[in-house]
Design a protein around this motif. Structure first.
Motif, PDB file in Angstrom:
ATOM      1  N   ILE A 758       0.578  -1.379  -0.440  1.00  0.00           N
ATOM      2  CA  ILE A 758       0.120  -0.436  -0.163  1.00  0.00           C
ATOM      3  C   ILE A 758       1.036   1.186   0.204  1.00  0.00           C
ATOM      4  O   ILE A 758       2.030   1.592   0.567  1.00  0.00           O
ATOM      5  N   GLY A 759       0.672   2.153  -0.474  1.00  0.00           N
ATOM      6  CA  GLY A 759       1.191   3.458  -0.894  1.00  0.00           C
ATOM      7  C   GLY A 759       2.619   3.441  -1.342  1.00  0.00           C
ATOM      8  O   GLY A 759       3.199   2.623  -2.071  1.00  0.00           O
ATOM      9  N   ALA A 760       3.335   4.036  -1.188  1.00  0.00           N
ATOM     10  CA  ALA A 760       4.681   4.298  -1.714  1.00  0.00           C
ATOM     11  C   ALA A 760       5.617   3.719  -1.157  1.00  0.00           C
ATOM     12  O   ALA A 760       5.414   2.744   0.259  1.00  0.00           O
ATOM     13  N   THR A 761       6.752   5.216  -0.372  1.00  0.00           N
ATOM     14  CA  THR A 761       7.733   4.371   0.938  1.00  0.00           C
ATOM     15  C   THR A 761       7.574   5.910   1.268  1.00  0.00           C
ATOM     16  O   THR A 761       7.636   6.983   0.540  1.00  0.00           O
ATOM     17  N   THR A 762       7.818   5.733   2.392  1.00  0.00           N
ATOM     18  CA  THR A 762       8.549   7.144   3.163  1.00  0.00           C
ATOM     19  C   THR A 762       9.859   8.161   3.060  1.00  0.00           C
ATOM     20  O   THR A 762       9.596   9.290   2.932  1.00  0.00           O
ATOM     21  N   LYS A 763      10.944   7.565   2.085  1.00  0.00           N
ATOM     22  CA  LYS A 763      11.834   8.617   1.761  1.00  0.00           C
ATOM     23  C   LYS A 763      11.447   8.627   0.024  1.00  0.00           C
ATOM     24  O   LYS A 763      10.480   7.976  -0.435  1.00  0.00           O
ATOM     25  N   PRO A 764      11.348  10.029   0.149  1.00  0.00           N
ATOM     26  CA  PRO A 764      10.324  10.618  -1.046  1.00  0.00           C
ATOM     27  C   PRO A 764      11.280  10.199  -2.487  1.00  0.00           C
ATOM     28  O   PRO A 764      12.193  10.438  -2.591  1.00  0.00           O
ATOM     29  N   ASN A 765      10.395   9.905  -3.624  1.00  0.00           N
ATOM     30  CA  ASN A 765      11.037   9.094  -4.735  1.00  0.00           C
ATOM     31  C   ASN A 765      11.386  10.135  -5.684  1.00  0.00           C
ATOM     32  O   ASN A 765      11.885   9.860  -7.014  1.00  0.00           O
ATOM     33  N   LEU A 766      10.822  11.009  -5.407  1.00  0.00           N
ATOM     34  CA  LEU A 766      11.073  12.926  -6.064  1.00  0.00           C
ATOM     35  C   LEU A 766      10.865  13.755  -5.618  1.00  0.00           C
ATOM     36  O   LEU A 766      10.134  14.087  -4.561  1.00  0.00           O
ATOM     37  N   ILE A 767      12.152  14.383  -5.665  1.00  0.00           N
ATOM     38  CA  ILE A 767      12.747  15.701  -5.224  1.00  0.00           C
ATOM     39  C   ILE A 767      12.614  16.665  -6.728  1.00  0.00           C
ATOM     40  O   ILE A 767      13.589  16.885  -7.677  1.00  0.00           O
TER      41      ILE A 767
END
Length: 934
Positions: A758-767
């Protein structure tokens, strides 16, 4: 050209994915830590700040994201050619160049250290001429970006009644008692305390000062600097204890550096460097994490700050760790932590033109020491609990729960030393249109713990690495480029026969702008370079707990300290009279363990147009990480092993893109620059040794690293018919208003077998970041926005799950406004009913609700945000005026940092991605400062 000075290499000749960072732009960010200025400023870097606490307010960062679930995903940091553990120990004013190496062609030469990318920093050095002095002083006022807000005492008491009544229990407070919470007529028994407001200041100050001097003559040059940083905490303190000690969360750091260059001969330079820092961090006696746990746990009606007779209250009779937050913050003593490091190095540069033109030797040796010390001083006052009133006198009856103790002290320390040797031989030569170079490099380093090594012999053995690397470069007429480099590196972590690894890489580039047709017909194209790289890079970091994995460990089998007979072999029956001691394996040897290998591909374009008005870089990257070290989880317990063997059986792939652009334009007297950058990275676990599962979606394989798994919410149960007609849920009895979950596997039962990604990850994949600068007649304005995306995080804990720990835990304001309330409870309590199955919060419970507290999409939150990261306005005084004051330059400025944050999630700062919110909030600041040069 030395590979350790990539920052000096022209963009035209670079064939790999290399970013030269504009240090001047980083300096515009008023922060004590360089890492906090990276997100949205440096393409290829994904960064995240999770805390605003002084001394801990640094950002984690990853070059092109996280590409392994192994022991380390952090970048390799080199300062003046020597490895450093953190960017934040460096004074940003000392930095001359800052370069990020991202692909295999740029990092393979670093062998076992370059798999996660490399950051190269060179510090400033002296130049021949008169003494030049630079000074910078700035002061910041820091407030919180988002402060969690809790419901007041009256609301809390009403919600407690609702949680009890809606689950068919009696109320906790009668109407007249609720009135006492409102009027505060009896605060000893019916308090209403805003603990956050009581404990936290509105803001706190930071101070930063830097002074550096450089100069010298033809034979010797120097650069000397010193800096001071102080970040004050936002905890209020007890004024009566102010003269004795400080319970606030302050942080102070002193940095110093001295670089000296001596020309021994016209072709020989000796460079000496000494640098270091001393940091001191202060915190309340129970520690920052414990304090925030109490702030979030101690509700507003639990007790007053002090009883009316001056006694110190505690709300829970059986747990001294559930303290009154004011007591926890100000009356339990204080802690002090010191960290100091000393870095010394010597470099010899020898030109060997007398052998052949362009030949050069560089030898470096470094010696570092790092030490940390801490002292905890704890105390506790007498703690009481009010237990009703005397029927005759009306006086409060107090029970003494815990007795006071005077200040008690404990301490500890750690330390290590490191030695570095780096020998480099390079040859650069140009003949007509042919330009080439060859570099060979030998390195070795050793790290040894010097303090608190314990009885384990491994702790006293140095950690060693060595390597040989080479690089070959060629370009024809700056049009066609080809580079090849390799690293042959050895590590002590592996058994003989596996200790050395060979990591080759190559890169090719074509500068289309140098083609005759383009130069003749497309003169506005200054550079258009297409490049490709491919190669392998190694990683030998297995984690501190996995040192020498090729050796087995054995322990004696016998009675433990308590005489427990389960620790012996028993060769009898019942009475344990046949008991023997022996030996057993505690860790199996993994003799075949070897390198974690990253195979990287990069396709990039660099261009510069219209006389360099528009410049840009775009890269697509792909990486496959194999040989990730991990336990063999597939082995069943019937194998009889006390510990699981470990092996190189994991694999992860990651891919994405990064890029940046800069556009310069002069509009009349105004110089304008617009810039932007973006980094996107997505990974996937290809192989991971896991226990056998019935359903493929239960494996981590095929999903992101650290992918959250949970149930799929289908809203709330509308009524009992809805419950009867839905699959049975496995976490206790459910009622209307409880969370309904999807039966993913269709077996009629919702349980752990239905938990999916569910969802993505707590570390952003996009900055990403975008900004602009304007300069006009001494005035300059710089604005920068930074954002993050492709990030989600679950929320949970005592404040999210209302009353999950009974009366221990606050309730977030506004989170439960749209909660499910059945009509019967609404009538009894005189509150509005809300039986909407799409309500944003389930039916309240008291004492926990296992069904509603499952990790699920119901509790997932969007981690995306965009913020006004920096707004800098400055004025440089006219030259003729400052010269009369005997200065060369004076600039005054005001800067705002993290001024505005836009986000769907508003309970706490989404960048922290903290699932509980129980941490020191991130900060925003207003800074005023001045820089002078004389």
């Amino acid at each position: 050209m030395s590979l350790l000075v990539w920052g000096l290499k022209k963009k035209l000749t670079v064939t790999g994915a290399v970013t030269n960072v504009d240090v001047g732009e980083l300096k515009r960010f008023p922060t004590s830590n360089i890492s906090n200025a990276l997100a949205g400023n440096v393409p290829g870097i994904i960064a995240q700040q999770t805390s605003g606490q002084p001394g801990k307010n640094t950002s984690e960062f990853w070059i092109r994201g996280i590409s392994t679930f192994g022991a380390s995903s952090s970048a390799y940091i080199l300062v003046d050619g020597f490895e450093r553990s953190s960017l934040d120990e460096i004074n940003i004013e000392d930095i001359e160049s800052f370069t990020v190496l991202k692909d295999a062609s740029a990092t393979a030469i670093y062998g076992s250290k370059g798999a996660n990318g490399v950051v190269l920093i060179t510090t400033k050095r002296g130049k021949a001429g008169k003494i030049n002095i630079d000074a910078k002083v700035e002061t910041s006022y820091n407030t919180r970006t988002i402060t969690p807000k809790f419901v007041d005492g009256l609301t809390y008491a009403g919600l407690m009644n609702e949680a009890l009544v809606t689950r068919n229990k009696g109320v906790a407070y009668q109407p007249e008692e609720l009135e006492l919470f409102r009027t505060q007529m009896d605060p000893d028994f019916y308090p209403n305390v805003d603990w956050l407001d009581l404990i936290l200041k509105n803001g706190a100050w930071s101070y930063r000062a830097n002074l550096n001097m450089h100069g010298g003559g033809n034979t010797a040059r120097y650069y000397v600097s010193a800096s001071y940083t102080e970040d004050q905490g936002m905890y209020k303190t007890d004024e009566t204890l102010r003269k004795d000690y400080n319970t606030n969360a302050n942080y102070k750091r002193w940095n110093y550096r001295m670089n000296v260059d001596i020309d021994i001969t016209k072709s020989t330079i000796l460079k000496l460097g000494v640098a270091g820092s001393l940091a001191k961090r202060n915190s309340p006696g129970l520690g920052d994490d414990t304090l925030w746990g109490m702030l979030f746990g101690y509700n507003s009606i639990a007790s007053p700050v002090y009883y009316s007779n001056g006694y110190t209250p505690i709300s829970h009779r059986d747990n001294v760790n559930k303290l009154n937050p004011w007591v926890a913050s100000t009356q339990t003593g204080y802690n002090e932590n010191w960290d100091n490091n000393l870095q010394t190095n010597v470099t010899l540069e020898q030109k060997l033109d007398f052998i052949t033109k362009g030949l050069k030797f560089i030898g470096r040796f470094g010696y570092d020491t790092d030490n940390s010390n801490w002292i905890n001083r704890h105390r506790q006052p007498d703690l009481y609990k009010a237990n009703g009133r005397d029927q005759t006198t009306g006086e409060i009856i107090f029970d003494k729960m815990f007795s006071a103790y005077d200040m008690q002290q404990s301490s500890g320390s750690s330390g290590k030393r490191r030695e570095f040797l780096d020998l480099l031989l390079s040859w650069d030569r140009s003949v007509d249109n042919h330009h080439g170079g060859v570099t060979f490099r030998y390195t070795q380093d050793s790290e040894k713990r010097t303090v608190d090594i314990g009885s384990d012999i491994k702790n006293g053995v140095s950690k060693r690495n060595q390597g040989l690397a080479g690089r070959f470069t060629y370009n024809w007429n700056y049009r066609y480029f080809a580079d090849f480099n390799f690293g042959y590196t050895g590590s002590e972590n592996f058994a003989p026969g596996h200790q050395f690894g060979f990591f080759p890489a190559f890169s090719l580039a074509w500068n289309v702008a140098e083609e005759p047709f383009v130069k003749q017909h497309l003169k506005w194209m200054n550079m258009f370079k297409i490049r490709y790289s491919h190669g392998k890079v190694g990683n030998d970091n297995l984690g501190n707990e996995n040192r020498f994995p090729y050796l087995y460990t054995i322990a004696t089998t016998g009675y433990n300290d308590k005489g427990d007979p389960n620790y012996v072999y028993n060769w009898g029956f019942g009475d344990y009279k046949k008991q023997f001691i022996g030996a057993h394996y505690t860790q199996m040897a993994s003799t075949g363990v070897t390198w974690e290998i990253a195979t990287k591909d990069d396709l990039g374009i660099d261009f510069s147009l219209f006389n360099d008005k528009l410049t840009a870089t775009v890269d697509y990257f792909y990486e496959k990480r194999t040989g990730i070290f991990m336990p063999r989880e597939f082995l069943p317990e019937i194998a009889g092993l006390e510990s699981k063997p470990k092996a190189n059986v994991g694999a992860v792939k990651s891919r994405g893109f990064d890029g940046n652009f800069t556009y310069h334009q002069k509009l009349g007297k105004v110089d304008m620059t617009v810039r932007g950058n973006i980094t996107y990275s997505k990974n996937e676990v290809l192989e991971k040794d896991e226990e056998n599962q019935v359903y493929s979606y239960l494996y981590e394989r095929g999903y992101r690293v650290n992918q959250c798994k949970g149930l799929i919410s289908e809203g709330l149960f509308a009524n009992y018919d809805d419950i009867r007609n839905s699959p049975k849920q496995s976490w206790g009895t459910v009622q209307p208003g409880d969370i309904k979950y999807k039966d993913v596997n269709g077996d009629g039962i919702v349980n752990v077998q239905d938990k999916v990604a569910i969802g993505a990850t707590t570390k952003p994949n996009l900055i990403y970041g975008i900004g602009a600068s304007f300069a006009w007649e001494g005035f300059d304005i710089n604005i920068h926005f930074q954002g993050a995306g492709k990030s989600t995080f679950p929320i949970y804990g005592k404040c999210v799950y209302a009353f999950s720990e009974s009366d221990w835990g606050n309730i977030f304001k506004d989170m439960i406004n749209d909660r499910w309330v059945d009509a019967e409870t609404a009538v009894k309590l005189g509150i509005p009913a809300n039986e909407n199955p799409n309500a944003s919060y389930p039916r309240l419970s008291y004492g926990g609700n296992s069904n509603n507290q499952q990790t699920s999409t119901f509790w997932m939150r969007d981690g995306r945000y965009i913020r006004l990261k920096n707004l800098d306005i400055g004025y440089t005084l006219p030259k003729n005026f400052v010269n009369k004051l005997h200065f060369n330059n004076i600039r005054v400025y005001i800067t705002g940092s993290n001024l505005i944050t836009w986000s769907k999630f508003k309970t706490w700062d989404p960048e922290s991605a903290n699932p509980r919110g129980e941490d020191y909030p991130l900060t925003k600041s207003i800074t005023v400062g001045i820089t002078v040069n004389l």
